[in-house]
Design an enzyme around this catalytic site. Structure first.
Site, PDB file in Angstrom:
ATOM      1  N   ARG A 132       1.044   9.065  -0.053  1.00 50.96           N
ATOM      2  CA  ARG A 132       1.956  10.132  -0.481  1.00 50.96           C
ATOM      3  C   ARG A 132       3.130   9.581  -1.284  1.00 50.96           C
ATOM      4  O   ARG A 132       3.764  10.308  -2.035  1.00 50.96           O
ATOM      5  CB  ARG A 132       2.466  10.900   0.735  1.00 50.96           C
ATOM      6  CG  ARG A 132       1.418  11.779   1.390  1.00 50.96           C
ATOM      7  CD  ARG A 132       1.943  12.417   2.656  1.00 50.96           C
ATOM      8  NE  ARG A 132       2.265  11.407   3.665  1.00 50.96           N
ATOM      9  CZ  ARG A 132       2.763  11.688   4.857  1.00 50.96           C
ATOM     10  NH1 ARG A 132       3.042  12.929   5.192  1.00 50.96           N
ATOM     11  NH2 ARG A 132       3.012  10.715   5.732  1.00 50.96           N
ATOM     12  N   LYS A 186     -13.080  10.682  11.575  1.00 47.05           N
ATOM     13  CA  LYS A 186     -13.393  11.723  12.539  1.00 47.05           C
ATOM     14  C   LYS A 186     -12.121  12.371  13.053  1.00 47.05           C
ATOM     15  O   LYS A 186     -11.081  11.693  13.081  1.00 47.05           O
ATOM     16  CB  LYS A 186     -14.170  11.122  13.708  1.00 47.05           C
ATOM     17  CG  LYS A 186     -13.291  10.181  14.545  1.00 47.05           C
ATOM     18  CD  LYS A 186     -13.984   8.943  14.983  1.00 47.05           C
ATOM     19  CE  LYS A 186     -12.987   7.914  15.431  1.00 47.05           C
ATOM     20  NZ  LYS A 186     -12.206   7.303  14.380  1.00 47.05           N
ATOM     21  N   ASP A 196      -8.602  14.512  18.702  1.00 47.06           N
ATOM     22  CA  ASP A 196      -8.310  13.096  18.542  1.00 47.06           C
ATOM     23  C   ASP A 196      -9.107  12.229  19.506  1.00 47.06           C
ATOM     24  O   ASP A 196      -9.593  11.157  19.128  1.00 47.06           O
ATOM     25  CB  ASP A 196      -6.812  12.837  18.755  1.00 47.06           C
ATOM     26  CG  ASP A 196      -6.284  11.793  17.791  1.00 47.06           C
ATOM     27  OD1 ASP A 196      -6.115  10.638  18.207  1.00 47.06           O
ATOM     28  OD2 ASP A 196      -6.056  12.118  16.615  1.00 47.06           O
TER      29      ASP A 196
END
Length: 329
Positions: free
Chosen positions: A36, A96, A176
């Protein structure tokens, strides 16, 4: 494609671990990184010796300096980055859970096939040599037909990382942590005929603990994930002839225990690196073969598991702001 060029999106810890492990593969080269901020991209590039740096993932994709993108952003950003790459014909290995929900994952799989571009979920556990040996043992019938699965994944920290507690970042135990017991159970028993989920949800709508029961014809699985207690963090499949047990931190183990009438046997398998290069090597083999999905990361299984996590969230009332994002129409 003698040398496969990797681009890294995001500069967090997991991206650093993945990039370090690519050094285990002589036919892999990291040619670009995007973050970013340019300062963050520059820092990451200096540590890992990466030539091209970008402060925007689309600029990296458009640069044409990579063959495959590794996406290590927070969960809600996976979908948009992966979709942009697939539209541009750049292969994708995305952390994932690959998206927040099954509908987004289904769209990416469809786009992958339509564009002839490889797309895979970075579930590194699937390519771990110990895990692969474990499931070969299970398939051999050494414990008989699997009848019960137990899998947990949880820990306690006085101060949790902020991302785990923010709904806008896909926080909570299920996505998570629960992705591991869910994937393990699916690998052992496949898709259940029914499932029940319960959760402890905080005032921000984040699940601190989620437990699930998956029911199969003649078999049952119990899955737990959480952030409020130090769980045993083990996984096991049991049948009439014995059990196969993975020890603490079972998602990247150095051994497993085979328990049968012969007694307990410790099964070890040689490994190297941190374990991420095995999934990278699978992607590279699949790229060279011209595949749109990796044999170790089947699209249908990725989507099935997210369907099950979607159902768990439906039953427990957990939602995310990005759930409604669906660019595929």
């Amino acid at each position: 494609m003698d040398l496969i060029r990797w681009g890294i999106v995001a500069t967090g810890n997991i991206s650093g671990s993945f990039t370090r492990d690519l050094a285990e593969l002589p036919d892999a080269e990291v040619t670009a990184v995007a973050s970013r901020s340019m300062a963050s991209a520059d820092r990451f590039a200096e540590v890992h010796g990466i030539a091209q740096r970008f402060d925007d993932y689309r600029a990296l994709i458009d640069s044409k300096v990579v063959d495959v993108l590794y996406i290590g952003t927070p969960h809600p950003q996976h979908y948009a980055v992966a979709r942009a790459a697939l539209e541009a014909g750049v292969a994708v290995l995305c952390e994932k859970p690959v998206t927040l929900n099954a509908r987004q994952a289904r769209d990416l799989a469809d786009l992958s096939r339509a564009n002839g571009t490889l797309f895979a979920e970075a579930m590194w556990m699937r390519t771990d040599p110990v895990i692969q040996a474990y499931f070969e043992d299970l398939r051999s019938g050494v414990i008989g037909a699997p009848k019960q699965v137990l899998a947990d994944f949880g820990f306690f920290k006085p101060e949790l990382p902020e991302r785990l507690l923010r709904p806008d970042l896909g926080g909570g135990a299920l996505l998570d942590l629960g992705i591991y017991p869910a994937t393990f159970t699916y690998m052992a028993l496949g898709k259940p005929e029914a499932m029940t989920a319960m959760a402890e949800v905080n005032e921000d709508g984040v699940d601190l603990v989620t437990s699930m029961i998956w029911r199969y014809p003649g078999a049952m699985a119990s899955l737990t994930c959480g952030m409020t207690a130090q769980l045993p963090w083990i996984a096991a499949v049991s049948g009439p002839e014995g059990s196969l047990m993975l020890p603490h931190r079972w998602h990247h183990p150095d051994h497993y225990i085979r328990r049968t009438a012969k007694g307990d046997e410790r099964i070890t398998v040689p490994k190297s690196g941190l374990g991420y290069h095995y999934e990278a090597a699978e992607v590279m083999r699949s790229l060279r073969a011209g595949l749109t999905e990796c044999p170790a990361f089947p699209h249908d299984e990725t989507i099935d598991i997210l369907d099950l996590l979607d159902e768990a969230r439906r039953q427990t009332g957990v939602t995310y702001p990005g759930d409604d994002e669906f660019l595929g129409g």
